[in-house]
Motif scaffolding. Structure first.
Motif, PDB file in Angstrom:
ATOM      1  N   TRP A  88       0.876  -1.166   0.000  1.00 53.49           N
ATOM      2  CA  TRP A  88       0.000   0.000   0.000  1.00 53.49           C
ATOM      3  C   TRP A  88       0.914   1.217   0.000  1.00 53.49           C
ATOM      4  O   TRP A  88       1.737   1.396   0.909  1.00 53.49           O
ATOM      5  CB  TRP A  88      -0.911  -0.021   1.226  1.00 53.49           C
ATOM      6  CG  TRP A  88      -2.097  -0.912   1.062  1.00 53.49           C
ATOM      7  CD1 TRP A  88      -3.387  -0.523   0.783  1.00 53.49           C
ATOM      8  CD2 TRP A  88      -2.148  -2.352   1.153  1.00 53.49           C
ATOM      9  NE1 TRP A  88      -4.218  -1.626   0.699  1.00 53.49           N
ATOM     10  CE2 TRP A  88      -3.489  -2.767   0.914  1.00 53.49           C
ATOM     11  CE3 TRP A  88      -1.192  -3.333   1.413  1.00 53.49           C
ATOM     12  CZ2 TRP A  88      -3.886  -4.090   0.940  1.00 53.49           C
ATOM     13  CZ3 TRP A  88      -1.575  -4.673   1.422  1.00 53.49           C
ATOM     14  CH2 TRP A  88      -2.912  -5.037   1.187  1.00 53.49           C
ATOM     15  N   LEU A  89       0.817   2.048  -1.017  1.00 46.95           N
ATOM     16  CA  LEU A  89       1.807   3.094  -1.278  1.00 46.95           C
ATOM     17  C   LEU A  89       1.357   4.485  -0.858  1.00 46.95           C
ATOM     18  O   LEU A  89       2.201   5.370  -0.670  1.00 46.95           O
ATOM     19  CB  LEU A  89       2.153   3.094  -2.773  1.00 46.95           C
ATOM     20  CG  LEU A  89       2.709   1.754  -3.283  1.00 46.95           C
ATOM     21  CD1 LEU A  89       2.769   1.748  -4.804  1.00 46.95           C
ATOM     22  CD2 LEU A  89       4.087   1.489  -2.685  1.00 46.95           C
ATOM     23  N   ALA A  90       0.057   4.691  -0.712  1.00 48.96           N
ATOM     24  CA  ALA A  90      -0.468   5.988  -0.281  1.00 48.96           C
ATOM     25  C   ALA A  90      -1.891   5.783   0.219  1.00 48.96           C
ATOM     26  O   ALA A  90      -2.603   4.904  -0.283  1.00 48.96           O
ATOM     27  CB  ALA A  90      -0.456   7.004  -1.431  1.00 48.96           C
ATOM     28  N   PRO A  91      -2.324   6.566   1.213  1.00 45.39           N
ATOM     29  CA  PRO A  91      -3.704   6.423   1.690  1.00 45.39           C
ATOM     30  C   PRO A  91      -4.709   6.765   0.595  1.00 45.39           C
ATOM     31  O   PRO A  91      -4.425   7.559  -0.318  1.00 45.39           O
ATOM     32  CB  PRO A  91      -3.791   7.441   2.851  1.00 45.39           C
ATOM     33  CG  PRO A  91      -2.374   7.721   3.235  1.00 45.39           C
ATOM     34  CD  PRO A  91      -1.571   7.584   1.979  1.00 45.39           C
ATOM     35  N   VAL A  92      -5.880   6.153   0.677  1.00 42.24           N
ATOM     36  CA  VAL A  92      -7.001   6.498  -0.190  1.00 42.24           C
ATOM     37  C   VAL A  92      -7.990   7.285   0.651  1.00 42.24           C
ATOM     38  O   VAL A  92      -8.439   6.825   1.707  1.00 42.24           O
ATOM     39  CB  VAL A  92      -7.671   5.242  -0.778  1.00 42.24           C
ATOM     40  CG1 VAL A  92      -8.933   5.615  -1.560  1.00 42.24           C
ATOM     41  CG2 VAL A  92      -6.683   4.500  -1.682  1.00 42.24           C
ATOM     42  N   TRP A  93      -8.318   8.485   0.184  1.00 46.08           N
ATOM     43  CA  TRP A  93      -9.180   9.388   0.925  1.00 46.08           C
ATOM     44  C   TRP A  93     -10.565   9.423   0.283  1.00 46.08           C
ATOM     45  O   TRP A  93     -10.700   9.217  -0.935  1.00 46.08           O
ATOM     46  CB  TRP A  93      -8.596  10.805   0.945  1.00 46.08           C
ATOM     47  CG  TRP A  93      -7.184  10.868   1.416  1.00 46.08           C
ATOM     48  CD1 TRP A  93      -6.060  10.998   0.649  1.00 46.08           C
ATOM     49  CD2 TRP A  93      -6.724  10.758   2.771  1.00 46.08           C
ATOM     50  NE1 TRP A  93      -4.941  11.001   1.431  1.00 46.08           N
ATOM     51  CE2 TRP A  93      -5.313  10.858   2.744  1.00 46.08           C
ATOM     52  CE3 TRP A  93      -7.370  10.605   4.004  1.00 46.08           C
ATOM     53  CZ2 TRP A  93      -4.541  10.802   3.902  1.00 46.08           C
ATOM     54  CZ3 TRP A  93      -6.595  10.546   5.154  1.00 46.08           C
ATOM     55  CH2 TRP A  93      -5.214  10.645   5.102  1.00 46.08           C
ATOM     56  N   PRO A  94     -11.600   9.688   1.059  1.00 46.28           N
ATOM     57  CA  PRO A  94     -12.926   9.872   0.457  1.00 46.28           C
ATOM     58  C   PRO A  94     -12.871  10.931  -0.639  1.00 46.28           C
ATOM     59  O   PRO A  94     -12.292  12.014  -0.449  1.00 46.28           O
ATOM     60  CB  PRO A  94     -13.780  10.325   1.648  1.00 46.28           C
ATOM     61  CG  PRO A  94     -13.103   9.741   2.844  1.00 46.28           C
ATOM     62  CD  PRO A  94     -11.629   9.796   2.536  1.00 46.28           C
ATOM     63  N   GLY A  95     -13.421  10.604  -1.784  1.00 42.91           N
ATOM     64  CA  GLY A  95     -13.386  11.500  -2.933  1.00 42.91           C
ATOM     65  C   GLY A  95     -12.329  11.149  -3.953  1.00 42.91           C
ATOM     66  O   GLY A  95     -12.342  11.685  -5.071  1.00 42.91           O
TER      67      GLY A  95
END
Length: 347
Positions: A98-105
């Protein structure tokens, strides 16, 4: 009168792949609070960092990211029409990060590179290895992993391709794990998280029985598979299997086991690496999923107050905890999932 060309797509078969081929998958998808609510309705997910903006902000993040498995399922689901629509089985995973967070939107899309091919001795199927990358709307990679699947041939007389079996790492090196920018567990609230156990409280070789179980229902599996836009025939179409059953999507088992692991690993807040994984036996509606974990390794990170544990998460549908393989070395029939992953915990 000229005949119109078929506009429908039967999916790729084994002979349609070649090493080096890059496939851009349709359709980009924007994910948000709706996916979070549905995820927490489908699975008993309670990890605090994904549940509370306030908790995440106290840990140095701008808000609660979406659950790591939401990113996985969304990116994976994009690949199914191109990679595993005609699969017999999804065989394994490796080198996942997992390389970067996934944010809402955020809007996620996927692409895959074929990195290996091997026709089976029966001449009817072959194994395809792909490296899949999920990216957000900025082009930033959020997830990368390798998986391999057994795929049917369309033409049994099609020549076998040159065999290429990729060399894959046994585990993601701890030093290559990506810790989200700003993450700081220095002021971590153990009471709000639900358990007092720190990174240093776990010993390599320790085993944890997560105690709880969840019976999988047909309706929730169908909702989950549609939510992740997974179009694999064996999950939708009861005529796709000789016994008339509908297989539970393996990712559904992964998320259920991860959620069950909260009891004993409530502070394993983020999944950041996927070392290996096998769907050992089929899961069907009516099965009750239970889980246990073995601690495989431990590593420090450069982030303040953050440590990493390498964990083996095993999902079963019965049997004694900690039983994995028989005397013949094969998985016991009650074992559904054997997943090797890295998680981040407070030191």
């Amino acid at each position: 009168m000229a005949h119109a060309k078929a506009k429908t797509n039967a999916g790729r078969f084994f002979e349609d792949y070649r090493v080096g081929q890059v496939i851009d998958h349709a359709v980009p998808r924007t994910v948000g609070a709706g996916e979070r609510a549905l995820y927490h309705a489908l699975y008993p997910a309670r990890h605090a960092l994904y549940s509370s903006d306030a908790f995440a902000q106290a840990c140095g993040l701008p808000a609660a990211p979406l659950d790591d498995m939401i990113a996985f399922h969304t990116v994976f689901g994009k690949t199914v029409p191109d990679i595993s629509l005609n699969a017999v089985a999804n065989l394994g995973y490796a080198e996942g990060r997992w390389l970067a967070p996934v944010w809402p939107g955020d809007t996620l899309r996927s692409s895959s590179e074929v990195i290996g091919l091997k026709q089976n001795s029966n001449g009817k199927t072959g194994v395809v290895w792909v490296r899949t990358t999920g990216r957000n709307q900025h082009g930033t990679a959020v997830l990368s992993y390798v998986r391999w699947v057994m795929v049917r041939k369309r033409d049994m007389d099609a020549a076998a391709p040159e065999t290429v079996v990729p060399a894959l790492a046994d585990a993601v090196p701890a030093e290559s794990l990506v810790v989200p920018q700003g993450l700081d567990f220095g002021s971590y609230d153990f009471a709000l998280a639900g358990e007092p156990h720190r990174w240093g409280d776990y010993a390599v070789g320790e085993r944890i029985d997560h105690v709880d179980g969840v019976t999988v229902e047909e309706a929730e599996h169908m909702m989950a598979t549609r939510l992740w836009q997974n179009t694999a025939k064996v999950h939708f179409d009861t005529s796709a299997r000789p016994d008339g059953t509908r297989l539970i999507y393996g990712g559904h088992v992964i998320s259920m086991a991860r959620a069950l692991s909260f009891n004993g690993l409530a502070n394993a807040q983020l999944v950041v690496g996927l070392n290996a994984g096998a769907h050992a036996n089929p899961c069907l509606a009516g099965d009750t999923i239970r889980a246990w974990t073995e601690v495989l390794d431990s590593a420090e990170t450069a982030a303040p107050g953050v440590g990493a544990l390498r964990l083996r998460l095993v999902a079963t549908k019965g049997g004694a905890p900690f039983a994995l393989r028989g005397a013949d070395g094969k998985y016991l029939p009650d074992v559904l999932l054997d997943l090797d992953y890295w998680a981040l915990l407070p030191v």
